[in-house]
Design an enzyme around this catalytic site. Structure first.
Site, PDB file in Angstrom:
ATOM      1  CD  GLU A 140      -3.013  -1.000   0.549  1.00 25.45           C
ATOM      2  OE1 GLU A 140      -3.108  -0.026  -0.232  1.00 25.45           O
ATOM      3  OE2 GLU A 140      -3.859  -1.902   0.622  1.00 25.45           O
ATOM      4  CB  CYS A 183      -1.894   6.975   0.998  1.00 25.21           C
ATOM      5  SG  CYS A 183      -3.022   5.963   1.935  1.00 25.21           S
TER       6      CYS A 183
HETATM    7  P1  NDP Z   1       8.530   5.215   4.884  1.00 27.98           P
HETATM    8  O1  NDP Z   1       8.001   4.487   3.748  1.00 27.98           O
HETATM    9  O2  NDP Z   1      10.010   5.341   5.005  1.00 27.98           O
HETATM   10  O3  NDP Z   1       7.980   4.569   6.248  1.00 27.98           O
HETATM   11  C1  NDP Z   1       6.885   3.672   6.324  1.00 27.98           C
HETATM   12  C2  NDP Z   1       7.301   2.432   7.100  1.00 27.98           C
HETATM   13  O4  NDP Z   1       8.226   1.693   6.321  1.00 27.98           O
HETATM   14  C3  NDP Z   1       8.002   2.731   8.418  1.00 27.98           C
HETATM   15  O5  NDP Z   1       7.684   1.715   9.341  1.00 27.98           O
HETATM   16  C4  NDP Z   1       9.466   2.648   8.031  1.00 27.98           C
HETATM   17  O6  NDP Z   1      10.312   2.396   9.121  1.00 27.98           O
HETATM   18  C5  NDP Z   1       9.416   1.470   7.096  1.00 27.98           C
HETATM   19  N1  NDP Z   1      10.527   1.343   6.175  1.00 27.98           N
HETATM   20  C6  NDP Z   1      11.062   2.297   5.381  1.00 27.98           C
HETATM   21  N2  NDP Z   1      12.043   1.775   4.627  1.00 27.98           N
HETATM   22  C7  NDP Z   1      12.138   0.461   4.958  1.00 27.98           C
HETATM   23  C8  NDP Z   1      12.975  -0.611   4.550  1.00 27.98           C
HETATM   24  N3  NDP Z   1      13.919  -0.446   3.638  1.00 27.98           N
HETATM   25  N4  NDP Z   1      12.800  -1.810   5.118  1.00 27.98           N
HETATM   26  C9  NDP Z   1      11.861  -2.012   6.055  1.00 27.98           C
HETATM   27  N5  NDP Z   1      11.048  -1.028   6.492  1.00 27.98           N
HETATM   28  C10 NDP Z   1      11.167   0.192   5.947  1.00 27.98           C
HETATM   29  O7  NDP Z   1       7.877   6.631   4.922  1.00 27.98           O
HETATM   30  P2  NDP Z   1       8.433   8.006   5.533  1.00 27.98           P
HETATM   31  O8  NDP Z   1       8.124   8.048   6.971  1.00 27.98           O
HETATM   32  O9  NDP Z   1       9.859   8.285   5.193  1.00 27.98           O
HETATM   33  O10 NDP Z   1       7.532   9.018   4.726  1.00 27.98           O
HETATM   34  C11 NDP Z   1       8.013   9.461   3.474  1.00 27.98           C
HETATM   35  C12 NDP Z   1       6.984   9.359   2.405  1.00 27.98           C
HETATM   36  O11 NDP Z   1       6.369   8.083   2.365  1.00 27.98           O
HETATM   37  C13 NDP Z   1       5.829  10.306   2.541  1.00 27.98           C
HETATM   38  O12 NDP Z   1       6.192  11.578   2.127  1.00 27.98           O
HETATM   39  C14 NDP Z   1       4.790   9.628   1.687  1.00 27.98           C
HETATM   40  O13 NDP Z   1       5.018   9.924   0.342  1.00 27.98           O
HETATM   41  C15 NDP Z   1       5.035   8.172   1.905  1.00 27.98           C
HETATM   42  N6  NDP Z   1       4.141   7.574   2.895  1.00 27.98           N
HETATM   43  C16 NDP Z   1       2.994   6.995   2.465  1.00 27.98           C
HETATM   44  C17 NDP Z   1       2.119   6.462   3.363  1.00 27.98           C
HETATM   45  C18 NDP Z   1       0.853   5.827   2.924  1.00 27.98           C
HETATM   46  O14 NDP Z   1      -0.121   5.832   3.672  1.00 27.98           O
HETATM   47  N7  NDP Z   1       0.820   5.206   1.747  1.00 27.98           N
HETATM   48  C19 NDP Z   1       2.371   6.513   4.803  1.00 27.98           C
HETATM   49  C20 NDP Z   1       3.624   7.111   5.159  1.00 27.98           C
HETATM   50  C21 NDP Z   1       4.456   7.616   4.220  1.00 27.98           C
HETATM   51  P3  NDP Z   1      11.172   3.573   9.793  1.00 27.98           P
HETATM   52  O15 NDP Z   1      10.218   4.585  10.287  1.00 27.98           O
HETATM   53  O16 NDP Z   1      11.896   2.876  10.894  1.00 27.98           O
HETATM   54  O17 NDP Z   1      12.090   4.082   8.716  1.00 27.98           O
END
Ligand code: NDP
Length: 454
Positions: A228, A262
């Protein structure tokens, strides 16, 4: 290793916590594997009773949970309480409906009996974001528990207390040890967890960047994944739209949750005949959003969840202006705030600008002017994303015809795109794949097994 949690409204460190060691992660993986046989053998009625008890716990502890949400990621108090209630309702919904969704389906063939059975697969790893820190987790957990699966959660690193409270309500609701646990780990440790043979599948809600990394790892291990990811939903305004209703919806969809949703409307695609009138009312209404303390009920625009996310949004806004977009509202970080950004509106947004090509994950709206319905549809689909979209018109049939042609996972007419436990939720194109919620969501992490008795 320790992690500091910064309150986005104040910039103060409010919480510090330890990440798990490899031994502690191993204990939780082992407990999940051990819990699975007994949990999956329980009846749907027993599992449903526990989900109902979890719903009651959520309602009982809504004050504590709301405080954690507001302190950790800045959510407005009222929005946080609404989110908690939605989670409780989702638990009850799956307790009520899982039996229907999981009933074996008889299929007529030449066999004596042939049918489809839905079987749980074991431990599912959930990697979840901070923007709806309770809902994103429960919309996965409720069907997972009813399916008979067990789960491990790696929550976003800025919402650890939300994660701990989710675990607490599950335990206090009577969920047996091992059926669910929280892993406070970093992304490298998460990659190891996904590679562990006791983990059968992974679900991620987050960015495209995280999606590429996790889906690649899952692919390498041949494990099922649901992605997602982000969206840049079109909000298409046709020339016969009811302006007051449409503008109210536009403001709500773009600026609730400080725009960090999102499925928020991000690209406002407005036909020329109505564009000036729409823009004038939209700017006036958005300008009434009051930035402030998210705990204060008078605040109507929350801080963004982190200063780095605010800075990234500001850069996108500035780059779009440099490329010719017209700034109509906002556009500068809230002075003196840690992660505050005002309601911002950019007009005359065109291809090549970040506001056109990228997701704006914060309170900034892009207006794209088009000549007619056909151009509106073309522009709406001119994106790498495909999560949701909405069409606004007094003629429902005209709106529905466009909705059917939007390249996305959910198209709404005269309503804001929202997730609803009764309806499947998920994206197309680079917004991801797989579905959550409804019947489709519960089947994602099950073995859909054919049984054929000749
Ligand atoms: P991330 O995608 O980095 O974070 C979402 C989750 O994924 C967190 O639990 C994060 O952990 C984890 N994660 C990130 N990279 C990895 C990886 N390589 N392996 C395993 N887990 C991972 O989002 P951000 O917080 O950096 O937000 C940045 C952008 O992401 C936003 O600007 C938006 O565009 C998008 N986003 C979209 C969402 C949605 O609802 N579809 C929700 C949130 C963000 P950790 O926090 O420890 O890095």
């Amino acid at each position: 290793m320790t992690a500091d949690i910064i309150n986005p409204a104040t910039g103060q460190v409010t919480y510090r916590h330890e990440l798990l060691t490899a031994t502690e992660v191993e204990q939780r993986l082992a407990a999940a594997a051990e819990a699975f046989p007994a949990w999956s053998a329980r009846s749907l009625q027993e599992r449903g009773a526990i989900l109902r008890a979890i719903a009651a716990q959520l309602r009982q502890r809504r004050g504590d949970i709301q405080q954690a949400m507001t302190t950790e990621m800045g959510k407005l108090k009222g929005e946080a309480l609404g989110e908690i209630d939605k989670c409780a309702e989702a638990c009850e919904f799956y307790a009520d409906h899982a039996a229907d969704y999981l009933t074996p389906q008889l299929i007529d063939t030449e066999a004596q009996r042939s049918y489809v059975r839905y079987e749980p697969i074991g431990c599912v790893f959930a990697v979840m974001p901070w923007n709806f820190p309770i809902w994103q987790v429960f919309r996965f957990l409720a069907p997972a528990f009813m399916a008979g699966n067990v789960a491990l959660l790696k929550h976003a690193s800025n919402v650890p207390q939300c994660a701990d409270l989710i675990l607490a309500v599950c335990r206090d609701g009577g969920l047996p040890e091992g059926v669910f646990d929280v892993l406070h780990i970093d992304n490298d440790q998460a990659a190891e967890v996904l590679r562990d043979k006791r983990v059968k599948a992974v679900t991620l809600t987050g960015s495209e960047r995280a999606g590429r990394s996790i889906a690649a790892n899952a692919g390498d291990q041949l494990k099922k994944c649901v992605m997602e990811l982000g969206g840049s939903d079109a909000f298409v305004v046709l020339d016969d739209a009811d302006l007051d209703k449409t503008v109210a919806a536009a403001v709500k969809s773009r600026f609730d949750n400080s725009g960090q949703t999102c499925i928020a409307a991000k690209r406002f695609i407005v036909v020329d005949a109505i564009a000036d009138a729409f823009v004038e009312k939209f700017v006036a209404a958005a300008g009434k959003r009051v930035y402030g303390d998210p705990q204060d009920e008078k605040t109507t625009l929350a801080p963004m969840a982190r200063a780095d996310l605010r800075d990234e949004l500001h850069k996108q806004v500035q780059d779009s202006i440099a490329k010719g977009a017209t700034l109509l509202l906002g556009g500068e970080p809230v002075a003196g705030s840690h992660a505050g950004y005002p309601a911002t509106i950019l007009d005359n947004v065109t291809p090549g600008m970040p506001a056109y090509d990228e997701e704006l994950f914060g309170p900034a709206a892009a207006i794209l002017r088009v000549s007619d319905d056909a151009e509106a549809l073309r522009v709406a689909n001119d994106t790498t994303f495909g999560l949701g979209g909405s069409v606004w018109t007094s003629d429902a049939a005209r709106g529905e015809a466009i909705a059917q042609q939007l390249e996305c996972g959910a198209a709404f007419v005269n309503a804001i795109v929202k997730s609803d436990v009764r309806l499947p939720f998920g994206g197309s194109k680079r917004s991801g794949f797989g579905r959550e919620l409804a019947e489709h969501g519960i089947h994602e992490f099950m073995n859909i097994k054919t049984v054929y008795v000749a």
